[in-house]
Design a protein around this motif. Structure first.
Motif, PDB file in Angstrom:
ATOM      1  N   GLU A  81       0.731  -1.300   0.112  1.00 11.38           N
ATOM      2  CA  GLU A  81      -0.046   0.052   0.166  1.00 11.38           C
ATOM      3  C   GLU A  81       0.873   1.103   0.143  1.00 11.38           C
ATOM      4  O   GLU A  81       0.577   2.387  -0.568  1.00 11.38           O
ATOM      5  CB  GLU A  81      -1.037  -0.031   1.254  1.00 11.38           C
ATOM      6  CG  GLU A  81      -2.162  -1.107   1.231  1.00 11.38           C
ATOM      7  CD  GLU A  81      -2.910  -1.282   2.489  1.00 11.38           C
ATOM      8  OE1 GLU A  81      -2.549  -0.449   3.402  1.00 11.38           O
ATOM      9  OE2 GLU A  81      -3.915  -1.929   2.192  1.00 11.38           O
ATOM     10  N   ASN A  83       3.251   1.903  -1.853  1.00 13.04           N
ATOM     11  CA  ASN A  83       3.752   2.166  -3.178  1.00 13.04           C
ATOM     12  C   ASN A  83       2.628   2.506  -3.984  1.00 13.04           C
ATOM     13  O   ASN A  83       2.783   2.702  -5.206  1.00 13.04           O
ATOM     14  CB  ASN A  83       4.318   0.667  -3.574  1.00 13.04           C
ATOM     15  CG  ASN A  83       5.631   0.392  -3.271  1.00 13.04           C
ATOM     16  OD1 ASN A  83       6.586   1.317  -2.823  1.00 13.04           O
ATOM     17  ND2 ASN A  83       6.077  -0.970  -2.789  1.00 13.04           N
ATOM     18  N   VAL A  84       1.293   2.727  -3.464  1.00 10.72           N
ATOM     19  CA  VAL A  84       0.297   3.094  -4.418  1.00 10.72           C
ATOM     20  C   VAL A  84       0.368   4.439  -4.696  1.00 10.72           C
ATOM     21  O   VAL A  84      -0.103   4.697  -5.618  1.00 10.72           O
ATOM     22  CB  VAL A  84      -1.064   2.720  -3.360  1.00 10.72           C
ATOM     23  CG1 VAL A  84      -2.281   3.554  -4.177  1.00 10.72           C
ATOM     24  CG2 VAL A  84      -1.300   1.109  -3.324  1.00 10.72           C
ATOM     25  N   ARG A  85       0.751   5.394  -3.896  1.00 10.21           N
ATOM     26  CA  ARG A  85       0.873   6.548  -4.091  1.00 10.21           C
ATOM     27  C   ARG A  85       2.125   7.315  -3.507  1.00 10.21           C
ATOM     28  O   ARG A  85       2.726   6.935  -2.337  1.00 10.21           O
ATOM     29  CB  ARG A  85      -0.313   7.581  -3.370  1.00 10.21           C
ATOM     30  CG  ARG A  85      -0.393   8.918  -3.493  1.00 10.21           C
ATOM     31  CD  ARG A  85      -1.750   9.585  -2.736  1.00 10.21           C
ATOM     32  NE  ARG A  85      -1.406  11.057  -2.642  1.00 10.21           N
ATOM     33  CZ  ARG A  85      -1.948  11.915  -1.533  1.00 10.21           C
ATOM     34  NH1 ARG A  85      -2.190  11.233  -0.561  1.00 10.21           N
ATOM     35  NH2 ARG A  85      -1.628  12.967  -1.626  1.00 10.21           N
ATOM     36  N   LYS A  86       2.708   8.181  -4.284  1.00 11.47           N
ATOM     37  CA  LYS A  86       3.939   8.826  -3.986  1.00 11.47           C
ATOM     38  C   LYS A  86       3.639   9.930  -2.684  1.00 11.47           C
ATOM     39  O   LYS A  86       2.775  10.565  -2.901  1.00 11.47           O
ATOM     40  CB  LYS A  86       4.501   9.506  -4.995  1.00 11.47           C
ATOM     41  CG  LYS A  86       5.856  10.250  -4.723  1.00 11.47           C
ATOM     42  CD  LYS A  86       6.332  10.926  -6.110  1.00 11.47           C
ATOM     43  CE  LYS A  86       7.708  11.470  -5.780  1.00 11.47           C
ATOM     44  NZ  LYS A  86       8.406  12.214  -7.058  1.00 11.47           N
ATOM     45  N   TRP A 157      -0.492  10.924   2.755  1.00 12.50           N
ATOM     46  CA  TRP A 157       0.132   9.685   1.807  1.00 12.50           C
ATOM     47  C   TRP A 157      -0.821   8.613   1.565  1.00 12.50           C
ATOM     48  O   TRP A 157      -0.975   8.150   0.606  1.00 12.50           O
ATOM     49  CB  TRP A 157       1.675   9.688   2.234  1.00 12.50           C
ATOM     50  CG  TRP A 157       2.185   8.296   1.578  1.00 12.50           C
ATOM     51  CD1 TRP A 157       2.190   7.947   0.246  1.00 12.50           C
ATOM     52  CD2 TRP A 157       3.268   7.620   2.236  1.00 12.50           C
ATOM     53  NE1 TRP A 157       2.872   6.980   0.000  1.00 12.50           N
ATOM     54  CE2 TRP A 157       3.689   6.577   1.086  1.00 12.50           C
ATOM     55  CE3 TRP A 157       3.885   7.525   3.260  1.00 12.50           C
ATOM     56  CZ2 TRP A 157       4.497   5.807   1.134  1.00 12.50           C
ATOM     57  CZ3 TRP A 157       5.047   6.626   3.334  1.00 12.50           C
ATOM     58  CH2 TRP A 157       5.517   5.689   2.632  1.00 12.50           C
ATOM     59  N   GLN A 160      -6.530   6.818   2.077  1.00 11.30           N
ATOM     60  CA  GLN A 160      -7.223   6.112   1.563  1.00 11.30           C
ATOM     61  C   GLN A 160      -7.125   4.823   2.146  1.00 11.30           C
ATOM     62  O   GLN A 160      -8.057   4.137   2.537  1.00 11.30           O
ATOM     63  CB  GLN A 160      -7.308   5.887  -0.003  1.00 11.30           C
ATOM     64  CG  GLN A 160      -8.510   5.087  -0.568  1.00 11.30           C
ATOM     65  CD  GLN A 160      -8.810   5.209  -1.988  1.00 11.30           C
ATOM     66  OE1 GLN A 160      -8.053   6.030  -2.628  1.00 11.30           O
ATOM     67  NE2 GLN A 160      -9.661   4.456  -2.338  1.00 11.30           N
TER      68      GLN A 160
END
Length: 396
Positions: A81, A83-86, A157, A160
């Protein structure tokens, strides 16, 4: 009920609402253990606060491999998770790592305490702590989601992922609820306002206001809209309105604001008081005719939810003139419980100040309606009681 209450910094001057919430939980007979991940004090009104020692993160050299050995699947899911969003900022990246690391270091303490739920007051470092604590121990966590943690740089970060995992999401404004309902099951999002532990004594506004008494209580930061506020003061002086204003608080913009006051020739009208105690702030609100709140959306996207000083002023008899940005309009209904004016329209603020200075009946009507809103919506014992009921349901 036993709650592990996880904060970023506790107790701190700028988050008195958390102190009121903790006070109400203790009053309700809840057994709580308070963890402060970053800063704060070692105790709160005689109640111990566990201040996390960041030096103990060195223990991760051996605790992290052990955690992966025992709970590899759960920790691998968190790693995916991540690595889903920077991360939008290094600070937000670091505070999430702090939360994860602290939970691993404190795993034994969490198990020994055996809380019914881990309640994380922000969706940043505290919710990272709760997320990791659940992965390691199986104890469910709930999280708050209120202001910078859901707005700044588009939100935390891992916002969600945290909201999806949380058993309950506590928001204090409708604008926060609207922001996050699409990110998780809307049924677990509960809008529960903050509150005052005790309402100040009700007072009648002054019969006459030959010189308007204005206060602003805020951190001296971009999202408070101080350049607009200083322009409003300049316009008031230019219009020949007699007034005295106090800006109460501290922060990184202090020198810039002081220079602005001097540069606009407002030294004789506007004073920077610096930080005052909670009791001193309430005294100033009792003194004031008006509270100014000129909140804006900062360049980072950060903004206020419903600043607690707004209902504090409403309870104290000061009429609020506030910005339409974010949750202020949930308390300040234009012409009913105060006035709503865009900070970038100084002429509207001048018009409202003129009206309020000369019309005592208008001030009385607004003040009465504002106090009624606070009594209905902003009592800590009642609101925290509802939060506790919700936590009991999801922890069961």
């Amino acid at each position: 009920m036993r709650i592990l209450y996880v904060t970023t910094s506790f107790p701190v001057y700028s988050e008195t609402f958390l102190q009121r919430e903790a006070r109400a939980l203790i009053k309700a007979g809840v057994e709580i253990e308070i963890i402060s991940l970053h800063a704060g004090e070692n105790s709160f009104e005689g109640y111990p606060v566990i201040r996390f020692n960041k030096g103990s993160l060195l223990k991760l050299l051996y605790l992290l491999p052990l955690a992966f050995f025992r709970r590899g699947g759960a920790l691998s899911a968190i790693a995916r998770e991540m690595n889903v969003r920077k991360p939008a900022s290094f600070l937000n990246f670091a505070e999430n790592l702090l939360g994860f690391g602290a939970a691993i270091v404190l795993e034994k303490r969490i198990r020994d305490y055996a809380p019914d739920i881990v309640h994380c007051v922000w969706a940043s470092a505290p919710a990272a702590f709760g997320m990791m604590a659940e992965a390691l121990t199986g104890v469910r966590f709930s999280t708050g989601a209120h202001a910078y943690d859901i707005f700044e740089h588009g939100g935390d970060w891992l916002l969600q992922e945290k909201l999806k995992r949380a058993a309950l999401v506590h928001v204090s404004t409708d604008v926060a609820a609207d922001r996050i309902r699409d990110l998780c099951d809307s049924g677990k999002v509960k809008r529960i306002r903050r509150g005052l532990n005790a309402l100040p004594q009700a007072r009648e506004p002054r019969e006459t206001c030959p010189s308007l008494r204005i206060v602003c209580v805020a951190r001296l930061v971009e999202k408070k809209g101080f350049p607009y506020q200083l322009e409003i003061y300049r316009r008031l002086k230019e219009a020949g309105i007699d007034f005295e204003a106090k800006i109460i608080g501290d922060g990184p913009m202090e020198e810039e604001i002081a220079a602005g006051i001097k540069g606009l020739g407002l030294d004789d009208r506007v004073a920077l008081t610096g930080r005052l105690s909670e009791e001193e702030v309430l005294e100033e609100l009792q003194w004031a005719d008006l509270l100014f709140h000129t909140g804006v959306v900062a360049a980072s996207g950060d903004r206020d939810g419903l600043p607690n000083v707004v209902p504090e002023a409403m309870a104290s008899g000061a009429v609020v003139i506030g910005s339409p940005v974010s949750g202020v309009v949930e308390a300040v209904e234009d012409g009913v419980t105060g006035f709503v004016c865009a900070p970038w329209e100084p002429e509207r603020w001048v018009e409202r100040c003129v009206e309020l200075q000369v019309d005592a009946e208008l001030r009385r009507r607004l003040s009465k309606s504002a106090r009624e809103w606070v009594e209905r919506e902003f009592v800590a014992d009642r609101n925290t009681g509802y939060l506790l009921e919700c936590l009991e349901v999801v922890s069961g």
